[in-house]
Design a protein around this motif. Sequence first.
Motif, PDB file in Angstrom:
ATOM      1  N   PRO A 238       4.609  -8.243  15.678  1.00 58.45           N
ATOM      2  CA  PRO A 238       4.940  -9.599  15.215  1.00 58.45           C
ATOM      3  C   PRO A 238       4.871  -9.682  13.692  1.00 58.45           C
ATOM      4  CG  PRO A 238       3.352  -9.670  17.020  1.00 58.45           C
ATOM      5  CD  PRO A 238       3.472  -8.243  16.625  1.00 58.45           C
ATOM      6  N   ASP A 239       5.701 -10.546  13.099  1.00 62.49           N
ATOM      7  CA  ASP A 239       5.666 -10.733  11.650  1.00 62.49           C
ATOM      8  C   ASP A 239       4.339 -11.326  11.211  1.00 62.49           C
ATOM      9  OD1 ASP A 239       8.206  -9.774  11.489  1.00 62.49           O
ATOM     10  OD2 ASP A 239       9.161 -11.708  11.121  1.00 62.49           O
ATOM     11  N   MET A 240       3.931 -10.999   9.982  1.00 61.76           N
ATOM     12  CA  MET A 240       2.743 -11.625   9.401  1.00 61.76           C
ATOM     13  C   MET A 240       2.999 -13.112   9.164  1.00 61.76           C
ATOM     14  SD  MET A 240       1.284  -8.840   6.633  1.00 61.76           S
ATOM     15  CE  MET A 240       2.841  -8.712   5.735  1.00 61.76           C
ATOM     16  N   ILE A 241       1.960 -13.841   8.898  1.00 61.27           N
ATOM     17  CA  ILE A 241       2.076 -15.276   8.629  1.00 61.27           C
ATOM     18  C   ILE A 241       2.724 -15.507   7.277  1.00 61.27           C
ATOM     19  CG2 ILE A 241       0.767 -17.423   8.362  1.00 61.27           C
ATOM     20  CD1 ILE A 241      -1.432 -16.080  10.118  1.00 61.27           C
ATOM     21  N   GLU A 242       2.403 -14.655   6.290  1.00 53.02           N
ATOM     22  CA  GLU A 242       2.906 -14.807   4.923  1.00 53.02           C
ATOM     23  C   GLU A 242       3.669 -13.551   4.486  1.00 53.02           C
ATOM     24  OE1 GLU A 242       2.553 -17.575   3.375  1.00 53.02           O
ATOM     25  OE2 GLU A 242       0.869 -18.558   4.393  1.00 53.02           O
ATOM     26  N   GLU A 243       4.553 -13.723   3.517  1.00 54.60           N
ATOM     27  CA  GLU A 243       5.151 -12.568   2.844  1.00 54.60           C
ATOM     28  C   GLU A 243       4.061 -11.893   2.001  1.00 54.60           C
ATOM     29  OE1 GLU A 243       9.667 -14.328   2.032  1.00 54.60           O
ATOM     30  OE2 GLU A 243       8.158 -14.347   0.440  1.00 54.60           O
ATOM     31  N   ARG A 244       4.077 -10.558   1.994  1.00 55.20           N
ATOM     32  CA  ARG A 244       3.043  -9.850   1.219  1.00 55.20           C
ATOM     33  C   ARG A 244       3.616  -8.556   0.637  1.00 55.20           C
ATOM     34  NH1 ARG A 244      -2.043 -12.116   2.030  1.00 55.20           N
ATOM     35  NH2 ARG A 244      -2.102 -13.542   3.821  1.00 55.20           N
ATOM     36  N   ASP A 245       3.974  -8.633  -0.630  1.00 55.63           N
ATOM     37  CA  ASP A 245       4.398  -7.459  -1.377  1.00 55.63           C
ATOM     38  C   ASP A 245       3.194  -6.931  -2.156  1.00 55.63           C
ATOM     39  OD1 ASP A 245       5.896  -5.498  -2.530  1.00 55.63           O
ATOM     40  OD2 ASP A 245       7.113  -6.820  -3.792  1.00 55.63           O
ATOM     41  N   GLU A 246       3.031  -5.602  -2.217  1.00 56.33           N
ATOM     42  CA  GLU A 246       1.925  -4.951  -2.921  1.00 56.33           C
ATOM     43  C   GLU A 246       0.555  -5.352  -2.374  1.00 56.33           C
ATOM     44  OE1 GLU A 246       2.003  -4.154  -7.096  1.00 56.33           O
ATOM     45  OE2 GLU A 246       4.057  -4.899  -7.287  1.00 56.33           O
ATOM     46  N   GLY A 247       0.472  -5.575  -1.069  1.00 54.92           N
ATOM     47  CA  GLY A 247      -0.822  -5.824  -0.439  1.00 54.92           C
ATOM     48  C   GLY A 247      -1.547  -4.519  -0.163  1.00 54.92           C
ATOM     49  N   GLN A 248      -2.829  -4.620   0.150  1.00 54.30           N
ATOM     50  CA  GLN A 248      -3.659  -3.448   0.444  1.00 54.30           C
ATOM     51  C   GLN A 248      -3.914  -3.381   1.941  1.00 54.30           C
ATOM     52  OE1 GLN A 248      -5.154  -0.918  -1.526  1.00 54.30           O
ATOM     53  NE2 GLN A 248      -5.744  -0.093   0.446  1.00 54.30           N
ATOM     54  N   GLY A 249      -3.600  -2.225   2.563  1.00 53.19           N
ATOM     55  CA  GLY A 249      -3.894  -2.026   3.980  1.00 53.19           C
ATOM     56  C   GLY A 249      -5.282  -1.458   4.172  1.00 53.19           C
ATOM     57  N   LEU A 250      -6.003  -1.985   5.154  1.00 54.58           N
ATOM     58  CA  LEU A 250      -7.376  -1.544   5.424  1.00 54.58           C
ATOM     59  C   LEU A 250      -7.590  -1.347   6.917  1.00 54.58           C
ATOM     60  CD1 LEU A 250      -9.537  -3.958   3.202  1.00 54.58           C
ATOM     61  CD2 LEU A 250      -8.828  -1.630   2.646  1.00 54.58           C
ATOM     62  N   ALA A 251      -8.427  -0.384   7.260  1.00 57.22           N
ATOM     63  CA  ALA A 251      -8.897  -0.180   8.625  1.00 57.22           C
ATOM     64  C   ALA A 251     -10.215   0.560   8.540  1.00 57.22           C
ATOM     65  CB  ALA A 251      -7.888   0.598   9.455  1.00 57.22           C
ATOM     66  N   TRP A 252     -11.063   0.361   9.535  1.00 56.59           N
ATOM     67  CA  TRP A 252     -12.366   1.018   9.544  1.00 56.59           C
ATOM     68  C   TRP A 252     -12.556   1.811  10.824  1.00 56.59           C
ATOM     69  CZ3 TRP A 252     -12.070  -3.786   7.063  1.00 56.59           C
ATOM     70  CH2 TRP A 252     -12.512  -3.802   5.731  1.00 56.59           C
ATOM     71  N   GLU A 253     -13.334   2.871  10.718  1.00 58.01           N
ATOM     72  CA  GLU A 253     -13.618   3.725  11.866  1.00 58.01           C
ATOM     73  C   GLU A 253     -14.279   2.915  12.976  1.00 58.01           C
ATOM     74  OE1 GLU A 253     -15.773   8.046  12.792  1.00 58.01           O
ATOM     75  OE2 GLU A 253     -16.112   7.025  10.890  1.00 58.01           O
ATOM     76  N   GLY A 254     -13.787   3.080  14.190  1.00 53.39           N
ATOM     77  CA  GLY A 254     -14.344   2.376  15.330  1.00 53.39           C
ATOM     78  C   GLY A 254     -13.807   0.976  15.528  1.00 53.39           C
ATOM     79  N   ASP A 255     -12.893   0.520  14.670  1.00 56.48           N
ATOM     80  CA  ASP A 255     -12.316  -0.822  14.761  1.00 56.48           C
ATOM     81  C   ASP A 255     -10.807  -0.682  14.929  1.00 56.48           C
ATOM     82  OD1 ASP A 255     -11.511  -3.459  14.516  1.00 56.48           O
ATOM     83  OD2 ASP A 255     -12.809  -3.887  12.814  1.00 56.48           O
ATOM     84  N   SER A 256     -10.240  -1.331  15.922  1.00 54.11           N
ATOM     85  CA  SER A 256      -8.819  -1.180  16.222  1.00 54.11           C
ATOM     86  C   SER A 256      -7.936  -2.134  15.430  1.00 54.11           C
ATOM     87  CB  SER A 256      -8.567  -1.406  17.723  1.00 54.11           C
ATOM     88  OG  SER A 256      -8.929  -2.733  18.104  1.00 54.11           O
ATOM     89  N   ARG A 257      -8.533  -2.977  14.563  1.00 55.28           N
ATOM     90  CA  ARG A 257      -7.738  -3.968  13.830  1.00 55.28           C
ATOM     91  C   ARG A 257      -7.193  -3.403  12.522  1.00 55.28           C
ATOM     92  NH1 ARG A 257     -12.229  -8.545  13.750  1.00 55.28           N
ATOM     93  NH2 ARG A 257     -13.405  -6.632  13.318  1.00 55.28           N
ATOM     94  N   PHE A 258      -6.113  -4.036  12.053  1.00 62.64           N
ATOM     95  CA  PHE A 258      -5.438  -3.647  10.821  1.00 62.64           C
ATOM     96  C   PHE A 258      -5.412  -4.842   9.876  1.00 62.64           C
ATOM     97  CE2 PHE A 258      -1.052  -3.476   8.794  1.00 62.64           C
ATOM     98  CZ  PHE A 258      -1.437  -2.655   7.742  1.00 62.64           C
ATOM     99  N   TRP A 259      -5.880  -4.630   8.640  1.00 61.06           N
ATOM    100  CA  TRP A 259      -5.978  -5.695   7.648  1.00 61.06           C
ATOM    101  C   TRP A 259      -4.961  -5.497   6.534  1.00 61.06           C
ATOM    102  CZ3 TRP A 259      -9.735  -9.656   7.728  1.00 61.06           C
ATOM    103  CH2 TRP A 259     -10.685  -9.543   8.743  1.00 61.06           C
ATOM    104  N   VAL A 260      -4.383  -6.600   6.084  1.00 60.31           N
ATOM    105  CA  VAL A 260      -3.523  -6.606   4.904  1.00 60.31           C
ATOM    106  C   VAL A 260      -4.114  -7.603   3.915  1.00 60.31           C
ATOM    107  CG1 VAL A 260      -1.215  -6.959   3.972  1.00 60.31           C
ATOM    108  CG2 VAL A 260      -1.503  -6.049   6.292  1.00 60.31           C
ATOM    109  N   VAL A 261      -4.603  -7.093   2.788  1.00 65.41           N
ATOM    110  CA  VAL A 261      -5.321  -7.918   1.815  1.00 65.41           C
ATOM    111  C   VAL A 261      -4.405  -8.263   0.648  1.00 65.41           C
ATOM    112  CG1 VAL A 261      -7.311  -8.055   0.265  1.00 65.41           C
ATOM    113  CG2 VAL A 261      -7.507  -6.862   2.458  1.00 65.41           C
ATOM    114  N   SER A 262      -4.375  -9.549   0.280  1.00 60.08           N
ATOM    115  CA  SER A 262      -3.680 -10.050  -0.892  1.00 60.08           C
ATOM    116  C   SER A 262      -2.176  -9.805  -0.788  1.00 60.08           C
ATOM    117  CB  SER A 262      -4.284  -9.458  -2.165  1.00 60.08           C
ATOM    118  OG  SER A 262      -3.764 -10.092  -3.313  1.00 60.08           O
TER     119      SER A 262
END
Length: 443
Positions: A238-262
Amino acid sequence: MGEEENTSVKNSLMVSESSYKEEELQLIPGLPDEIAMECLVRVPYQFHSNMKSVCHTWQNSISHPYFYQQRRKSGTSEHLVCLVQPLPQSDSIDLLTTATATAAVTNKEDKQIQSPPQFALSIYNATHDIWQRTRPQGGIPMFCQCLALPSSRKVLLLGGWDPTTLEPVPDVYILDLTGVGGCRWRRGASMSVSRSFFACALVGPSKVFVAGGHDGQKNALRSAEVYDVDKNEWIKLPDMIEERDEGQGLAWEGDSRFWVVSGYGTDSQGQFRFDAECYDPDTGSWSKVDGVWPFSNTSPRGATATVSINRNQNQWWWFLGGEQHQLQQQRRIGGEVKENENMRWEIVNSILLPDCITGTNPCMISLGEGAQEIKRNDKVINKHRVFAMSGSGRRSPSSCIECDCQGAFILERDCNNGSTKWDHIHTPSGFSGFPFSACYLTI
């Protein structure tokens, strides 16, 4: 009597042939395989391709995951930092080349850039202080994203710009560092959307999430997709809620979620958002968290690193300088905390960059998810380590005079007392370009 002699000779030949086959199957003839393996795992990675050409037994053994498990267990694993860097203007390479950190410095100030820079994948071996470079036939896209798959010892390059047309591409390149045939490149399935400057992260052993970035018209994107490396296929999300150019992708060991910061939208280029979005595969939806990134004029890309403290606690380290560091110290003293139903964000500390790093956006990458055991003076110390390389190609007054630029650094942070130390890395002239993207894995 003659028949008995013939029978004896035949039996002798059979025994000799059986012994020969047993020796042929041994890793090192005359040694138990356990001891032979202890010898082989201690050979530096740069010689593994040569070792595989010795015999099929060595080739199969060195290509097997068990071999690299034994290297890790014996403490002989090597730490590799992979960097997407522009080539020196005079370079034209297609094969793996090597240079030591004591390479001579050359003066390139008088050279003019006549065409868009060509990029390649630089590999810094932090264990043996060796710099290498590789790229597939035809080169790699400019500004592509670099991700490591530690469990399979592969490196992925995604997206970026075509170096001829300067248009975004959907390309995927896969570098297998430990395959049967040695260090080899191949093409992976292309993304469904051509994009550059997007957020991406590895979730689990082989799922690569990407989101945002911009298209060929500089329009910021909301689209997202996930790549299953094992199946070599992409699935749209699914599309993100906001447009995000030059955002930072994050994920952590043991966590199935994907983060897009800024990131920022099409109509607000360069004005970085303060919030983040999180994709949860269990719900198949995005949620927004406000107040995650406080700097509207600075991207979190490159200047941050994820670190695993323990099974239930992860940290996102920011490497700040000047006014940014002062602002963050004020936020920490104020006890600022962000929470949602699944996560708590709390500012616990901030780390100041060395004075000689004057670039505004250094490239940072954590050397492993968790702490590493480092032996010094017969003592074992648990430390978190982070690799840093400056965004400036000019030497500052406090830079190393042997480097062609400000060089690179490794931060060591003691897990027990929290003390930090920056160690300088000599950087050969051919590897002084600013790394657009970086990743880390052990071999």
